[in-house]
Design an enzyme around this catalytic site. Sequence first.
Site, PDB file in Angstrom:
ATOM      1  N   GLN C 198       0.866  -1.179   0.000  1.00  0.00           N
ATOM      2  CA  GLN C 198       0.000   0.000   0.000  1.00  0.00           C
ATOM      3  C   GLN C 198       0.898   1.224   0.000  1.00  0.00           C
ATOM      4  O   GLN C 198       1.333   1.679   1.052  1.00  0.00           O
ATOM      5  CB  GLN C 198      -0.927  -0.038   1.216  1.00  0.00           C
ATOM      6  CG  GLN C 198      -1.757  -1.314   1.303  1.00  0.00           C
ATOM      7  CD  GLN C 198      -2.823  -1.420   0.218  1.00  0.00           C
ATOM      8  OE1 GLN C 198      -3.714  -0.597   0.129  1.00  0.00           O
ATOM      9  NE2 GLN C 198      -2.732  -2.440  -0.635  1.00  0.00           N
ATOM     10  N   ARG C 218      -4.254   3.740   4.709  1.00  0.00           N
ATOM     11  CA  ARG C 218      -3.522   4.481   3.695  1.00  0.00           C
ATOM     12  C   ARG C 218      -3.999   4.051   2.299  1.00  0.00           C
ATOM     13  O   ARG C 218      -4.617   2.997   2.129  1.00  0.00           O
ATOM     14  CB  ARG C 218      -2.032   4.250   3.831  1.00  0.00           C
ATOM     15  CG  ARG C 218      -1.602   2.814   3.574  1.00  0.00           C
ATOM     16  CD  ARG C 218      -0.150   2.520   4.019  1.00  0.00           C
ATOM     17  NE  ARG C 218       0.751   3.540   3.583  1.00  0.00           N
ATOM     18  CZ  ARG C 218       1.234   4.500   4.394  1.00  0.00           C
ATOM     19  NH1 ARG C 218       0.917   4.493   5.671  1.00  0.00           N
ATOM     20  NH2 ARG C 218       2.044   5.409   3.932  1.00  0.00           N
ATOM     21  N   ALA C 239     -11.622   2.477   4.595  1.00  0.00           N
ATOM     22  CA  ALA C 239     -10.697   1.642   3.819  1.00  0.00           C
ATOM     23  C   ALA C 239      -9.831   2.485   2.883  1.00  0.00           C
ATOM     24  O   ALA C 239     -10.019   3.693   2.751  1.00  0.00           O
ATOM     25  CB  ALA C 239     -11.486   0.610   3.030  1.00  0.00           C
ATOM     26  N   HIS C 240      -8.914   1.822   2.205  1.00  0.00           N
ATOM     27  CA  HIS C 240      -7.951   2.537   1.357  1.00  0.00           C
ATOM     28  C   HIS C 240      -8.644   3.274   0.213  1.00  0.00           C
ATOM     29  O   HIS C 240      -9.581   2.780  -0.386  1.00  0.00           O
ATOM     30  CB  HIS C 240      -6.853   1.630   0.822  1.00  0.00           C
ATOM     31  CG  HIS C 240      -7.296   0.350   0.198  1.00  0.00           C
ATOM     32  ND1 HIS C 240      -6.413  -0.650  -0.119  1.00  0.00           N
ATOM     33  CD2 HIS C 240      -8.520  -0.111  -0.158  1.00  0.00           C
ATOM     34  CE1 HIS C 240      -7.081  -1.651  -0.656  1.00  0.00           C
ATOM     35  NE2 HIS C 240      -8.342  -1.366  -0.693  1.00  0.00           N
ATOM     36  N   ASN C 241      -8.122   4.478  -0.038  1.00  0.00           N
ATOM     37  CA  ASN C 241      -8.558   5.305  -1.165  1.00  0.00           C
ATOM     38  C   ASN C 241      -9.971   5.838  -1.048  1.00  0.00           C
ATOM     39  O   ASN C 241     -10.517   6.370  -2.019  1.00  0.00           O
ATOM     40  CB  ASN C 241      -8.402   4.533  -2.489  1.00  0.00           C
ATOM     41  CG  ASN C 241      -6.943   4.235  -2.764  1.00  0.00           C
ATOM     42  OD1 ASN C 241      -6.491   3.108  -2.618  1.00  0.00           O
ATOM     43  ND2 ASN C 241      -6.190   5.260  -3.070  1.00  0.00           N
TER      44      ASN C 241
END
Lengths: 351, 351, 351
Positions: C198, C218, C239-241
Amino acid sequence: MTATIKLGELAEFLGATLRGSPEKDITGLATLQEAGPAQLSFLANPQYRKYLVDSQAAAVLLKAADAEGFTGDALVVPDPYLAYAKASHLFDPKPKAAVGIHPSAVIADDAQVDPAASIGAFVVIESGARIGAGVTLGAHCFIGARCEIGAGGWLAPRVTLYHDVRIGERVVIQSGAVIGGEGFGFANSKGIWNKIAQVGGVLIGDDVEIGVNTAVDRGALADTVIGNGVKLDNQIQIAHNVQIGDHTAMAACVGISGSTKIGKHCMLAGGVGLVGHIDICDNVFITGMTMVTHSITEPGAYSSGTAMQPAAEWRKSAARLRQLDDMARRLKQLEKRVGDVTPGGNASSEG
Amino acid sequence: MTATIKLGELAEFLGATLRGSPEKDITGLATLQEAGPAQLSFLANPQYRKYLVDSQAAAVLLKAADAEGFTGDALVVPDPYLAYAKASHLFDPKPKAAVGIHPSAVIADDAQVDPAASIGAFVVIESGARIGAGVTLGAHCFIGARCEIGAGGWLAPRVTLYHDVRIGERVVIQSGAVIGGEGFGFANSKGIWNKIAQVGGVLIGDDVEIGVNTAVDRGALADTVIGNGVKLDNQIQIAHNVQIGDHTAMAACVGISGSTKIGKHCMLAGGVGLVGHIDICDNVFITGMTMVTHSITEPGAYSSGTAMQPAAEWRKSAARLRQLDDMARRLKQLEKRVGDVTPGGNASSEG
Amino acid sequence: MTATIKLGELAEFLGATLRGSPEKDITGLATLQEAGPAQLSFLANPQYRKYLVDSQAAAVLLKAADAEGFTGDALVVPDPYLAYAKASHLFDPKPKAAVGIHPSAVIADDAQVDPAASIGAFVVIESGARIGAGVTLGAHCFIGARCEIGAGGWLAPRVTLYHDVRIGERVVIQSGAVIGGEGFGFANSKGIWNKIAQVGGVLIGDDVEIGVNTAVDRGALADTVIGNGVKLDNQIQIAHNVQIGDHTAMAACVGISGSTKIGKHCMLAGGVGLVGHIDICDNVFITGMTMVTHSITEPGAYSSGTAMQPAAEWRKSAARLRQLDDMARRLKQLEKRVGDVTPGGNASSEG
């Protein structure tokens, strides 16, 4: 923070067929839309094929079929997403901890720490614990008595293992995770809850990943068991004596109640809840926020819940739901009455 | 790690009627199926009676009725599960912390720590806090200003108490729990959220247990209150100004919104959610993942949600649900029309 | 622990019209019912107007309309709840950390810590991090490499930031929160999950609040983004993004899956879940425990789930739900048959 790798080296590392200049410098990864002229991108999902032609990427990981007609530099591979996964680690800005023990760490005399491990600031390692080669323990980790962490493990800062937690090789645990907490075991006597000591441990296989603030409780009697290759996302709750089969993955906010056994290669989407003492067979997929109240014996996809509606419509549906049993009885009654007066009547097939 | 206790001593400790050799050594606990010849087992759930005859256990805790016809060694008790709960603590491998203060701990000059308390590595205790006799604070605990922890408390490593948290006697708190966090209080002005200082504290009774990564927020004005004997499992969220009555138990992943008041002897299964500012009376049982949107004034069991189905069938149900209001109206219309043309018509009783 | 402020000073601070003695000492805040003769109270919700007449409060924040007929001391303001929010900080017993670096903290040589920051015990700050003026880092905080925390931030004890997390000004983060954890990214190959590094970071705006044990992962490639003024309650999973628009607020236990984008000024009630890769427009309100499975393009309120019932009734509803598709087909068939035999038939409008 950023690595630089030549495109030719990348092709060799990935076993890819290079189409383009092997001397091109690659400094990072990005999506097709966002990649700059020194970044590698990938095309895995056909939905994004439309972004290929205008991408500024230095090169693109793609399948042979997608490479046809693409004029940019390419690394042709059978599985672009897998190739991206492999390449991603080359460009990971995550700091690599220095080997050795930070002077502030508090380590029991009889704990065994491999000289090739990295122990961060304010780490506590208790009596009889064993830390394998290449293990990283981030700052503020607590490793309880007699725990074992196999070679190559990576624990982020602030991971807590209670005593008697045994972990395989190459296991990754994110910050805030707690492994081996005392499960929820109480015997009720005349309305008072009496605590049951949780005398089991936790056994975790190889190549497991455990997410941020996830809790895996120790067993009440025998161990709680997490199989090889299991991936647990953030904020998950695994109760005492749960068993999870190899290569099963769970998204965030899942809760598994005590003594439930989950098969191999299952996938649980976010927010799923399982009651205790049930068995889920291999290859089961459970969709988001489903409540699983009984065992599953057939592979396949399972769901519960209702679809989202504008709140005003939902209120009507929710109110009608309470009348559903009444409606079903009235429908049956009506069928009977209509059957009595119409040709070909009473042929309906109630389930 | 393991204790050895003679069967006769166990009988005396539990007030059980011994049937067998008082000199037999017991070294641990296990289920009927897994117990070896030095382990004590128990028969509490009639479902497991079938495993009794073949059990290798050194002795079995059971009721007088189940002891009839059982030829192995037995400890006859009125409540085998409760007896198991009591015996479990004798065999708990949990390390016992040494009395005293670890040299790395940072303790405010005006904090009071009982000489019979155990303070772990890297603990921080702030100004005016009071730690009672026999209290254990695991490594990395943080005890805020003016907190009080009553005698016999056990805080696992890495428990955080903000300031002004008062805790009764014999309270157990698992790792990662945060007591006294600032609740979610904001005043919206023209779309901007303005923080409201949370000036209340948290008041926790005696014999409470709080699970891994559970959060109990401080009060906005008055205290958040957790009654005596309350048991909270892992990953629970208790918002500001919630009040929980004595001996209520909540399984993991429950969320209670602000200012809600829950009675005594309630049980909330996993994943239950309660909206704010409602009252739940005593002796209420709420099944898993139920959404509680209004007060409950009658003891009993309550549920919401839908049952799990194979995903393909569920998609049909979920789609039909949106048509339910339409279906209900059509059913009523049909009943009217059928009533007009059939004998004894229009007698249906819509709810 | 308690401040004392004269009523006149309070009026000036709040821009309120004072009705009463400016010399009266105010020592705290309480509700109308619980306030004592030295405490300030407020009337914001008309539901509580009935408590005004008997309140013992020293003075009450209220609107001009409510001030009519009230004989006690009053601070008349246009928005009493907002005025209470502002006043609350004057009476907050939260300890103020001393400026400077605790001697036990471990700070990388090339980290930059503003002299007007306060760094608590056992804090770790890694290479290249920058801590702004007036920032407080509570005990046991971990600040990863190259993180930036803008002026005026307040991190409670035990907050963990992985590397490359950039935080704006005046951001508050509660204990146990983890920012920048490695999101759940794996490429499946022949049943085995392969980890995807990530490589993105986290970007957090100004005036954000993040609750206890909340996780913000991240980005996989680009950053996860939290806009200005966003308020996240406890136990939330981002969660990511994910991207969250300015001034959006989320209550506890919400889970947002990867790459989902949420607009500005949205409100998500407790326990809401969103699947990944969807877009929620501005000004959306989602009620408690709703499962959001597709994008929302119109402002408004949205819901899913079923209303709570006594468990016995619920079991019937849940069972009937599985028959709903069958019921719908039978209803349609019946309408057709009834239409064939009654006047004005077959006019129903199925959705």
